[in-house]
Design a protein around this motif. Structure first.
Motif, mmCIF file in Angstrom:
data_model
loop_
_atom_site.group_PDB
_atom_site.id
_atom_site.type_symbol
_atom_site.label_atom_id
_atom_site.label_comp_id
_atom_site.label_asym_id
_atom_site.label_seq_id
_atom_site.Cartn_x
_atom_site.Cartn_y
_atom_site.Cartn_z
ATOM 1 N N PHE A 237 -6.464 -3.160 6.969
ATOM 2 C CA PHE A 237 -5.362 -3.315 7.916
ATOM 3 C C PHE A 237 -4.568 -2.004 7.968
ATOM 4 O O PHE A 237 -4.323 -1.439 9.033
ATOM 5 N N THR A 238 -4.182 -1.526 6.794
ATOM 6 C CA THR A 238 -3.412 -0.285 6.694
ATOM 7 C C THR A 238 -4.199 0.890 7.264
ATOM 8 O O THR A 238 -3.662 1.706 8.007
ATOM 9 N N GLN A 239 -5.470 0.977 6.936
ATOM 10 C CA GLN A 239 -6.295 2.088 7.418
ATOM 11 C C GLN A 239 -6.404 2.084 8.936
ATOM 12 O O GLN A 239 -6.338 3.137 9.573
ATOM 13 N N GLN A 240 -6.556 0.913 9.537
ATOM 14 C CA GLN A 240 -6.673 0.827 10.996
ATOM 15 C C GLN A 240 -5.402 1.323 11.678
ATOM 16 O O GLN A 240 -5.455 1.979 12.715
ATOM 17 N N ILE A 241 -4.271 1.029 11.092
ATOM 18 C CA ILE A 241 -3.011 1.485 11.679
ATOM 19 C C ILE A 241 -2.843 2.992 11.481
ATOM 20 O O ILE A 241 -2.430 3.703 12.397
ATOM 21 N N ARG A 242 -3.203 3.494 10.309
ATOM 22 C CA ARG A 242 -3.114 4.934 10.054
ATOM 23 C C ARG A 242 -4.036 5.722 10.981
ATOM 24 O O ARG A 242 -3.688 6.805 11.432
ATOM 25 N N GLU A 243 -5.217 5.190 11.249
ATOM 26 C CA GLU A 243 -6.162 5.867 12.139
ATOM 27 C C GLU A 243 -5.593 6.061 13.540
ATOM 28 O O GLU A 243 -5.996 6.973 14.254
ATOM 29 N N LYS A 244 -4.661 5.222 13.922
ATOM 30 C CA LYS A 244 -4.026 5.332 15.242
ATOM 31 C C LYS A 244 -2.861 6.314 15.231
ATOM 32 O O LYS A 244 -2.222 6.543 16.244
ATOM 33 N N GLY A 245 -2.554 6.891 14.060
ATOM 34 C CA GLY A 245 -1.523 7.922 13.968
ATOM 35 C C GLY A 245 -0.169 7.458 13.465
ATOM 36 O O GLY A 245 0.759 8.250 13.389
ATOM 37 N N TYR A 246 -0.028 6.198 13.114
ATOM 38 C CA TYR A 246 1.249 5.694 12.626
ATOM 39 C C TYR A 246 1.417 6.008 11.145
ATOM 40 O O TYR A 246 0.452 6.026 10.392
ATOM 41 N N GLY A 247 2.663 6.236 10.726
ATOM 42 C CA GLY A 247 2.965 6.411 9.314
ATOM 43 C C GLY A 247 3.100 5.043 8.667
ATOM 44 O O GLY A 247 3.872 4.222 9.142
ATOM 45 N N VAL A 248 2.336 4.797 7.603
ATOM 46 C CA VAL A 248 2.324 3.473 6.973
ATOM 47 C C VAL A 248 2.476 3.607 5.463
ATOM 48 O O VAL A 248 1.809 4.424 4.840
ATOM 49 N N THR A 249 3.345 2.798 4.901
ATOM 50 C CA THR A 249 3.407 2.619 3.457
ATOM 51 C C THR A 249 3.089 1.151 3.220
ATOM 52 O O THR A 249 3.666 0.275 3.860
ATOM 53 N N SER A 250 2.145 0.889 2.317
ATOM 54 C CA SER A 250 1.755 -0.507 2.096
ATOM 55 C C SER A 250 1.767 -0.839 0.611
ATOM 56 O O SER A 250 1.663 0.040 -0.237
ATOM 57 N N TRP A 251 1.890 -2.108 0.330
ATOM 58 C CA TRP A 251 1.875 -2.603 -1.043
ATOM 59 C C TRP A 251 1.470 -4.071 -1.021
ATOM 60 O O TRP A 251 1.599 -4.747 -0.010
ATOM 61 N N TYR A 252 0.981 -4.524 -2.153
ATOM 62 C CA TYR A 252 0.628 -5.938 -2.289
ATOM 63 C C TYR A 252 1.871 -6.708 -2.689
ATOM 64 O O TYR A 252 2.675 -6.242 -3.485
ATOM 65 N N SER A 253 1.990 -7.866 -2.129
ATOM 66 C CA SER A 253 3.133 -8.718 -2.453
ATOM 67 C C SER A 253 2.634 -10.148 -2.621
ATOM 68 O O SER A 253 1.471 -10.447 -2.370
ATOM 69 N N TYR A 254 3.510 -11.002 -3.055
ATOM 70 C CA TYR A 254 3.127 -12.390 -3.288
ATOM 71 C C TYR A 254 4.068 -13.297 -2.518
ATOM 72 O O TYR A 254 5.284 -13.217 -2.662
ATOM 73 N N GLY A 255 3.503 -14.155 -1.671
ATOM 74 C CA GLY A 255 4.296 -15.093 -0.878
ATOM 75 C C GLY A 255 4.136 -16.502 -1.390
ATOM 76 O O GLY A 255 3.487 -16.749 -2.404
ATOM 77 N N MET A 256 4.692 -17.435 -0.651
ATOM 78 C CA MET A 256 4.663 -18.834 -1.058
ATOM 79 C C MET A 256 3.226 -19.353 -1.209
ATOM 80 O O MET A 256 2.925 -20.120 -2.112
ATOM 81 N N ASP A 257 2.323 -18.890 -0.345
ATOM 82 C CA ASP A 257 0.946 -19.378 -0.372
ATOM 83 C C ASP A 257 -0.047 -18.388 -0.979
ATOM 84 O O ASP A 257 -1.248 -18.529 -0.790
ATOM 85 N N GLY A 258 0.434 -17.366 -1.679
ATOM 86 C CA GLY A 258 -0.492 -16.457 -2.345
ATOM 87 C C GLY A 258 -0.273 -14.992 -2.014
ATOM 88 O O GLY A 258 0.797 -14.593 -1.569
#
Length: 195
Positions: A105-126
């Protein structure tokens, strides 16, 4: 005489549309930190304002002039906000949370030229993938469409940052990679398909 009254109403109406549109754009320029352009615009704006208000006050007994002034003001607000949308000054930050923690997901957005910072998080369902994406406002809609194509169920929050300083993010976005990618896409679409 009726023709002169109609011309006066039209002049007041047009003057107020121009004045309020300029007022709206000036306020936005001021908020975006473009004070010198805003100051120059306000010089012209105040001259237009004084002329329009003077015409109304000189003919205060003519109700149609007051109505034209009010209608011009309202339409000026609409036109001013439309101009601001077209200018699309500044940047926005988009926070995205995807239920699919796939790093592609992050790579696809970066390939389009957007600046992205990503991290794993934990929500109610995982597990979740959380991202923070910087984009110029003029590419905001394209970014939403891209996110929606990748993950239609992504949770999105956006806001306009007051100040941006340093980092890879700003350099990446300012290099114009997003615009370059969009121009390449348009060229691809315009190419005739081989039969």
């Amino acid at each position: 005489m009726l023709e002169n009254a109609f011309i006066m109403v039209a002049i007041i109406f047009i003057i107020n549309i121009v004045y309020v549109s300029m007022f709206t754009v000036r306020m936005i320029l001021t908020l975006k930190g473009r004070r010198y352009i805003a100051a120059l615009l306000s010089t012209v704006e105040i001259v237009i304002y004084v002329v329009g208000l003077g015409l109304v006050l000189d003919n205060l007994n003519e109700i149609q002039n007051l109505i034209a002034y009010a209608l011009g003001y309202g339409l000026g607000v609409i036109i001013g906000s439309m101009i601001e949308e077209k200018l699309a000054l500044g940047y926005i930050v988009v926070n995205v949370t995807s239920s699919n923690p796939d790093i592609k997901f992050t790579q696809q957005i970066r390939e389009k030229g957007y600046g992205v910072t990503s991290w794993y998080s934990y929500g109610m369902d995982g597990d979740r993938l959380s991202m923070q994406i910087l984009t110029p406002r003029r590419y905001e809609i394209s970014l939403y469409e891209l996110i929606n194509n990748i993950d239609p169920k992504a949770f999105i929050i956006s806001y306009e940052p007051k100040q941006i300083n340093g980092g890879f993010w700003v350099k990446q976005v300012r290099k114009g990679k997003i615009r370059q990618h969009q121009e390449n896409q348009l060229q691809e679409q315009e190419k005739p398909e081989d039969s």
